[in-house]
Design a protein around this motif. Structure first.
Motif, mmCIF file in Angstrom:
data_model
loop_
_atom_site.group_PDB
_atom_site.id
_atom_site.type_symbol
_atom_site.label_atom_id
_atom_site.label_comp_id
_atom_site.label_asym_id
_atom_site.label_seq_id
_atom_site.Cartn_x
_atom_site.Cartn_y
_atom_site.Cartn_z
ATOM 1 N N GLY A 35 0.818 -1.216 0.000
ATOM 2 C CA GLY A 35 0.000 0.000 0.000
ATOM 3 C C GLY A 35 0.848 1.261 0.000
ATOM 4 N N SER A 72 -2.587 -1.571 3.473
ATOM 5 C CA SER A 72 -3.400 -1.593 2.250
ATOM 6 C C SER A 72 -4.808 -1.031 2.470
ATOM 7 C CB SER A 72 -3.449 -2.999 1.663
ATOM 8 O OG SER A 72 -4.072 -3.884 2.553
ATOM 9 N N SER A 83 -8.344 -4.060 3.315
ATOM 10 C CA SER A 83 -7.262 -5.037 3.433
ATOM 11 C C SER A 83 -7.769 -6.474 3.551
ATOM 12 C CB SER A 83 -6.414 -4.744 4.672
ATOM 13 O OG SER A 83 -5.537 -5.818 4.906
#
Ligand code: FAD
Length: 502
Positions: A13, A169, A173
């Protein structure tokens, strides 16, 4: 399948959480791979920032000059139509003695630009940044995460081993579940509908860059001036409305605006942007939660992958970048062998959870300020009427137990403590309207609580450390057996360890 490496750390990310962690680990001399599934710039919500991010983290990362050049909208604080006072009132950062002077201003940012500044900076600092690359699964040996499986832009699969995997992320996620389960807040189970407008009104004078938050019967609006003419406008309403507003977002937005007089007035001469990255009305739901654990051997969660709570106080990017700083310190300390993993990541988790817990508690009390007997939205969010057991379980989990902060666990004592707390920071609130009100009183009381003051002090120390360019003797351990930042700010130090050297 190809094996690639070698890396010490793989970060998933390229948002503020991932870029911050990656950059600070690279600054300590470690080899970092960062995977980002999109190609930047990409759209993201979360445009209203706090001073600690701008004057602390951004400065530490070395992007202050770029931030200035980007011409983001300066933000002095927040203007609220909230609580029993019908007039809007202000909270200005500058009124806090902990954030006075030039560091009392933050920015409203277009996240496409802000996130790219941070990601490009990570690249410049030596991080191997790969865009259009998607993490698929963690690799493990026993209960230790040892690397990551991911696909590149041509669809090829890779496996990369690393001492640590950082999941940054975001709220969707899929990797975070390796670490544990996500606990959602029942209290903040809201849904947001938002879009962008050209030509909306501005608050008067120096407050023109403030975030404006307006409560109305069915929820509250944010109104964030991104440029002189572009405004991000979002309605936060009860989750039960998600079906209606997803089916016909245009009609739902028009109806919400119609029912919120101040927003209606501010958007009177504005037109909604309908093209480009700002052209859609977007919906976000289920965004207030915390993971039951923030790390496990070999893996750590940062930013929305770890936790987030209601956006009214613009804490998301702060939590993501602060979490990134804490995670990087723990990773650097563990990689260098200065501390054992349990101690280093224990400090990360305690500090991060404490920060989250404070904002959570603060927001509960802030929602409680909005009295509206006839409104389902507001009545359902009164602290005194909420399901005490659910609330307590959640707040203890996310806020108090692991940090040992008893102040974070006592919901029943909220009102009592606010009523008797120090009013040192009561001046933090001014009103644009003439009437004196409970809103200002309550805000002063909230800011006067020990725990909030300590967190603001923590933010201030990050700012001070950044502005002094590193070594300071400012910090005390936050917990009795806790660690302090190392002199360069990139790791942890044990304050009880005997000092070496002459
Ligand atoms: P993100 O910014 O979401 O970045 C995660 C990145 O990971 C993304 O770029 C994504 O493409 C990438 N990614 C995802 N999956 C993968 C994968 N498998 N492989 C590789 N890459 C992947 N915060 C504020 O500070 N101020 C605000 O005013 C504010 N308003 C908000 C309003 C709403 C309605 C909501 C829901 C949130 C708001 N927030 C706000 C919160 C803010 O949006 C987030 O807290 C912040 O973006 C978190 O940053 P992050 O780096 O953790 O995640």
């Amino acid at each position: 399948m190809t094996q690639s490496g070698p890396y010490d750390v793989v970060v998933v990310g390229g948002g503020p959480g991932g870029s911050t962690t990656a950059a600070l680990v690279a600054m300590a001399g470690h080899r970092v791979l960062l995977l980002e599934k999109e190609s930047f710039p990409r759209h993201q919500i979360g445009e209203s920032l706090l001073p600690a991010t701008i004057h602390g983290i951004c400065r530490f990362l070395g992007v202050s000059e770029e931030m200035e050049k980007a011409n983001f909208m300066p933000k002095r604080g927040g203007t609220f139509r909230w609580g029993s006072n019908p007039e809007p009132w202000n909270f200005l950062f500058a009124y806090s003695p902990l954030m006075s002077g030039p560091t009392s201003t933050a920015y409203q940012v277009e996240r496409m630009k802000f996130d790219k500044i941070l990601l490009d900076n990570a690249r410049r600092l030596g991080v191997d940044v790969r865009e259009r690359c998607t993490a698929v699964a963690t690799l493990s040996e026993g209960d230790r995460v040892t690397g990551l499986r991911w696909t590149d832009e041509d669809g090829r699969t890779h496996e990369t081993g690393a001492r640590y995997v950082v999941d940054a992320s975001g709220s969707n996620s899929r990797l975070a579940r390796t670490v544990g389960t996500r606990n959602y807040s029942d209290f903040f189970r809201n849904v947001a509908l938002y879009g962008y407008y050209e030509g909306g009104k501005r608050l008067p004078g120096p407050d023109a860059g403030n975030i404006l938050c307006c409560a109305w019967d069915d929820g509250w609006f944010w109104y964030i001036p991104l440029t002189d003419t572009l405004t991000s406008v979002g309605a936060v309403v009860n989750r039960s409305q998600v079906g209606t507003l997803s089916r016909d977002p245009e009609a739902a937005m028009a109806q919400f605006i119609e029912r919120a007089p101040m927003i209606k007035d501010y958007l009177k001469d504005a037109t909604r942007v309908t093209e480009g990255p700002y052209g859609e009305l977007r919906v976000r739901k289920d965004y207030s939660y915390a993971m039951e654990r923030f790390w496990q051997p070999g893996m750590v969660l940062v930013g929305d992958a770890a936790c987030f709570v209601d956006p009214v106080f613009s804490t998301g990017v702060h939590l993501a970048t602060y979490g990134g700083l804490l995670a990087a310190r723990s990773i650097n300390s563990a990689l260098s062998g200065d501390l054992d993993e349990e101690r280093a990541f224990g400090e990360f988790e305690r500090r991060y959870r404490r920060e989250y817990g404070v904002f959570y508690e603060f927001l509960l009390a802030f929602y409680d300020m909005q009295h509206n007997e006839d409104s389902y939205f507001w009545q359902a969010r009164k602290v005194s009427r909420a399901e005490a057991t659910d609330l307590r379980a959640f707040v203890e989990l996310v806020g108090g137990v692991s940090s040992g902060e008893s102040a974070l666990m006592d919901l029943d004592g909220l009102k009592e403590r606010f009523g008797t707390s120090s009013r040192d920071l009561a001046d933090a609130v001014t009103r644009t309207g003439p009437a004196q009100s409970e809103s200002g009183e309550r805000m002063g009381e909230l800011f006067g609580t020990t725990v909030v003051t300590e967190v603001m002090q923590g933010m201030n120390e990050i700012q001070a450390r950044a502005s002094l360019g590193g070594a300071t003797t400012l910090e005390q351990p936050l917990f009795p057996d806790g660690l302090v930042a190392s002199p360069d700010g990139l790791g942890w130090a044990d304050p009880t360890a005997p000092t070496t050297g002459t």
